[in-house]
Design a protein around this motif. Structure first.
Motif, PDB file in Angstrom:
ATOM      1  N   ARG A   1      36.735  33.102  36.908  1.00  0.00           N
ATOM      2  CA  ARG A   1      35.986  32.716  38.108  1.00  0.00           C
ATOM      3  C   ARG A   1      36.197  31.251  38.445  1.00  0.00           C
ATOM      4  O   ARG A   1      36.360  30.885  39.601  1.00  0.00           O
ATOM      5  CB  ARG A   1      34.500  32.983  37.898  1.00  0.00           C
TER       6      ARG A   1
ATOM      7  N   ASP B   1      27.923  37.917  33.335  1.00  0.00           N
ATOM      8  CA  ASP B   1      28.408  36.528  33.234  1.00  0.00           C
ATOM      9  C   ASP B   1      27.498  35.637  34.075  1.00  0.00           C
ATOM     10  O   ASP B   1      26.502  36.107  34.628  1.00  0.00           O
ATOM     11  CB  ASP B   1      29.881  36.434  33.659  1.00  0.00           C
TER      12      ASP B   1
ATOM     13  N   VAL C   1      37.645  42.354  37.990  1.00  0.00           N
ATOM     14  CA  VAL C   1      37.177  43.528  37.247  1.00  0.00           C
ATOM     15  C   VAL C   1      38.310  44.260  36.512  1.00  0.00           C
ATOM     16  O   VAL C   1      38.185  44.541  35.319  1.00  0.00           O
ATOM     17  CB  VAL C   1      36.355  44.467  38.165  1.00  0.00           C
TER      18      VAL C   1
ATOM     19  N   SER D   1      35.675  36.173  31.849  1.00  0.00           N
ATOM     20  CA  SER D   1      35.163  36.277  33.199  1.00  0.00           C
ATOM     21  C   SER D   1      34.788  34.901  33.755  1.00  0.00           C
ATOM     22  O   SER D   1      35.094  34.566  34.906  1.00  0.00           O
ATOM     23  CB  SER D   1      33.945  37.197  33.160  1.00  0.00           C
ATOM     24  N   GLU D   2      34.150  34.089  32.911  1.00  0.00           N
ATOM     25  CA  GLU D   2      33.758  32.745  33.336  1.00  0.00           C
ATOM     26  C   GLU D   2      34.987  31.916  33.720  1.00  0.00           C
ATOM     27  O   GLU D   2      35.002  31.244  34.752  1.00  0.00           O
ATOM     28  CB  GLU D   2      33.022  32.008  32.200  1.00  0.00           C
TER      29      GLU D   2
ATOM     30  N   GLU E   1      39.395  37.892  44.187  1.00  0.00           N
ATOM     31  CA  GLU E   1      38.147  38.243  43.537  1.00  0.00           C
ATOM     32  C   GLU E   1      38.186  39.689  43.000  1.00  0.00           C
ATOM     33  O   GLU E   1      37.653  39.986  41.938  1.00  0.00           O
ATOM     34  CB  GLU E   1      37.076  38.050  44.610  1.00  0.00           C
TER      35      GLU E   1
ATOM     36  N   ILE F   1      28.748  43.748  30.814  1.00  0.00           N
ATOM     37  CA  ILE F   1      29.014  42.314  30.925  1.00  0.00           C
ATOM     38  C   ILE F   1      28.094  41.672  31.960  1.00  0.00           C
ATOM     39  O   ILE F   1      28.016  42.140  33.089  1.00  0.00           O
ATOM     40  CB  ILE F   1      30.467  42.057  31.411  1.00  0.00           C
TER      41      ILE F   1
ATOM     42  N   ARG G   1      39.210  42.196  33.457  1.00  0.00           N
ATOM     43  CA  ARG G   1      38.236  42.360  32.364  1.00  0.00           C
ATOM     44  C   ARG G   1      38.459  43.690  31.652  1.00  0.00           C
ATOM     45  O   ARG G   1      38.373  43.784  30.432  1.00  0.00           O
ATOM     46  CB  ARG G   1      36.806  42.324  32.909  1.00  0.00           C
TER      47      ARG G   1
ATOM     48  N   THR H   1      33.016  38.191  28.544  1.00  0.00           N
ATOM     49  CA  THR H   1      32.180  37.294  29.343  1.00  0.00           C
ATOM     50  C   THR H   1      32.867  35.931  29.473  1.00  0.00           C
ATOM     51  O   THR H   1      32.927  35.361  30.565  1.00  0.00           O
ATOM     52  CB  THR H   1      30.791  37.125  28.693  1.00  0.00           C
TER      53      THR H   1
END
Lengths: 287, 134, 137
Positions: C51, B56, C19, C47-48, C15, B54, C22, C44
């Protein structure tokens, strides 16, 4: 009624077989009479054995699971063998006729007979619908499989030289197809360690802004992986459309023909193609 | 504390990322790598991401930053071994991965770095009479 | 008709939670035999969004579901936060827009990665983002 039918199981089967064999639409080229008899007998047994006065109004009763399963299997196999929907539907409709005929032979009151026929008809009609549904599903599966096959065969990746891959694209490029094209190409780049990929679009009927966008994506992805991508096979009318639509392809290397692309690839890999010395001598000798 | 090892390989630095990068680890890598480039004065950095599933926008930004920072220290950065699925995803996401070169694998990456450095040498040697190459 | 088959809830407030989160999404995607490219896009995208959620709302609750629609299966992810919310969603969905110092491709980029994307926000009380990735697009 269920009781009556149960006693006359063999008669029903015989009558049904007679009807089926007499039908002018009988497809003895697709199914042998013996196989047809086996199928018919299984179905009659499953239906009559599980039929009782309670479930006759409910074709979805679990008692009919066996019948449903049999019918499903028959429909799907017939769809694959190439029977027409009418032929497949007739299979179960002729059974209905046979059943009604047997009921008629029983001495009983007209009203009762009517009631019973109606119930039986309804049940068998439901099974007919089920047959059609499964038949169509069988056909759909064939279509889906063919679509997959076409997608697979229509995107071959050819290794034309050490480090050079070519991918001729034939047919319309939509987003699903681009996805497959891109995946195949990138996977092959990794496998062969090729640093140049040629996408040949001579076989793509039209390039609109969407197709161009797809091509740009393929090129960008190839570059991200560290290889270069050349688009070849741009016909004059396609060049015209691209410019008229105001699509900017200046970021990618484009060539008119696969040969042109190959030449460029050779050059960037610092390879040369030369006529062999012997042949050159031969030519001078002739002169 | 976990840290990603940086190897010196002749004239280049090699970093192989084998685990999912969480933010702290990525920022540490950026810091370590830049410090290492300065200390060893190498001309090229290879970042192998073939084991990374991955990438990003955060990680893309880190890679881009590393490239730009190394450039300031006169070193080129090559990201090697990006997986096809990752490349397709980055394109769809719209992440251009600026400031770094890309190559298929470590070998090809080294080849690319060598050719870049060669060109620079030539340019430097010819600097007096030919500036058009810049 | 979209039917949820399984449901799993994960809290993401630090944070370090990103992981493992995911990883969990990947587990479910593998379970329903999603293709590698589909998996990569989904993770992905997840993850975006996570965040963003950490940055603007100090985290929130995520839900992973296996869903089915007809013959197709997919993964539905829901991200629920109690942050400040987004005042102008159409503006936030525009390429290149960012209030933070990121690349500004978070939301629109994420939308391009998945089959379905939905965002609801109430300024002052939070934002809910839902994405679905179908196996067959």
């Amino acid at each position: 009624m269920a009781h009556t039918l149960n006693n006359k199981k063999s008669e029903i089967l015989e009558l049904w077989m007679k009807n089926q064999l007499a039908d002018s639409g009988l497809r003895d080229d697709l199914i042998s009479n013996k196989d047809l008899r086996v199928q018919s007998e299984e179905l009659v047994n499953a239906l009559i054995t599980n039929l009782n006065d309670n479930n006759i109004n409910n074709s979805e009763s679990p008692d009919f699971d066996k019948v449903t399963e049999l019918l499903g299997g028959i429909s799907i196999s017939r769809a694959r063998q190439g029977f027409s929907p009418r032929e497949t539907g007739n299979f179960i409709l002729t059974l209905k006729e046979a059943l009604l005929e047997i009921l008629r032979q029983e001495p009983s009151d007209v009203n009762v007979l009517f009631e019973e026929s109606l119930k039986l008809s309804r049940l068998l009609d439901n099974f007919t619908i089920l047959t059609f549904e499964t038949f169509i599903k069988g056909r759909e599966e064939v279509i889906l499989r063919q679509t997959d096959e076409i997608t697979d065969i229509s995107t071959p990746v050819i290794k034309v030289w050490d480090g050079i891959l070519a991918m001729p694209i034939i047919g319309t490029l939509d987003s699903a197809r681009t996805q497959v094209v891109m995946e195949n190409l990138l996977q092959k780049i990794v496998e062969t360690g090729s640093s140049i990929a040629i996408l040949d679009i001579s076989g793509v009927p039209a390039v609109d802004s969407l197709v161009a966008q797809h091509l740009l994506k393929a090129v960008s992805a190839t570059r991200l992986m560290g290889a270069d991508c050349i688009i070849s096979g741009i016909r004059p009318e396609i060049a015209q459309t691209i410019v008229h639509l105001g699509i900017d392809l200046s970021q990618i290397i484009t060539k008119a023909s696969l040969a042109g692309a190959l030449q460029y690839a050779f050059k960037s890999l610092r390879l040369e193609v030369k006529r062999s010395a012997l042949e050159v001598k031969g030519i001078t000798n002739l002169q | 504390m976990e840290r990603i090892p940086i190897l010196k390989l002749g004239a280049f630095l090699l970093v192989t990322i084998q685990i999912d990068l969480y933010d702290r680890l990525a920022l540490d890598l950026e810091e370590d790598l830049v410090a290492m480039v300065e200390k060893t004065s190498v001309k090229g950095v290879l970042i192998d991401i073939s084991a990374v599933g991955i990438v990003d926008s955060f990680m893309g930004k880190i890679l881009g930053n590393i490239g730009s920072m190394c450039k300031l220290l006169d070193a080129e950065t090559v990201v090697v071994g990006m997986q096809p699925a990752v490349a397709i995803t980055l394109v769809e996401l719209g992440l251009p991965l600026k400031g770094v070169y890309t190559a298929l694998n470590v070998d090809k990456g080294m080849e690319l770095l060598r050719s870049k450095i060669e060109i620079e040498d030539i340019v430097e040697a010819d600097d007096d009479d030919d500036t058009s190459l810049n | 008709m979209i039917l949820p088959l399984t449901k799993d809830t994960i809290q993401v407030y630090r944070e370090q939670d990103v992981v493992p989160f995911r990883g969990r999404v990947k587990e479910y995607a593998v379970k329903i035999k999603m293709g590698l490219v589909g998996q990569t896009k989904l993770i992905t995208a997840a993850s975006e969004i996570v965040r963003n959620m950490l940055k603007y709302a100090n985290g929130g609750e995520t839900t992973i579901e296996i869903v089915s629609r007809g013959r197709d299966n997919g993964i539905r992810l829901t991200f629920d936060d109690k942050g400040p919310g987004i005042a102008d969603i159409p503006l936030a969905m525009k390429d290149g827009f960012s209030t933070g110092r990121s690349l500004g491709l978070g939301l629109p980029g994420t939308k391009r990665l998945v089959s379905e994307f939905d965002i609801k926000s109430e300024p002052g009380s939070g934002t809910t983002v839902t994405i679905i990735m179908w196996i067959n697009g």
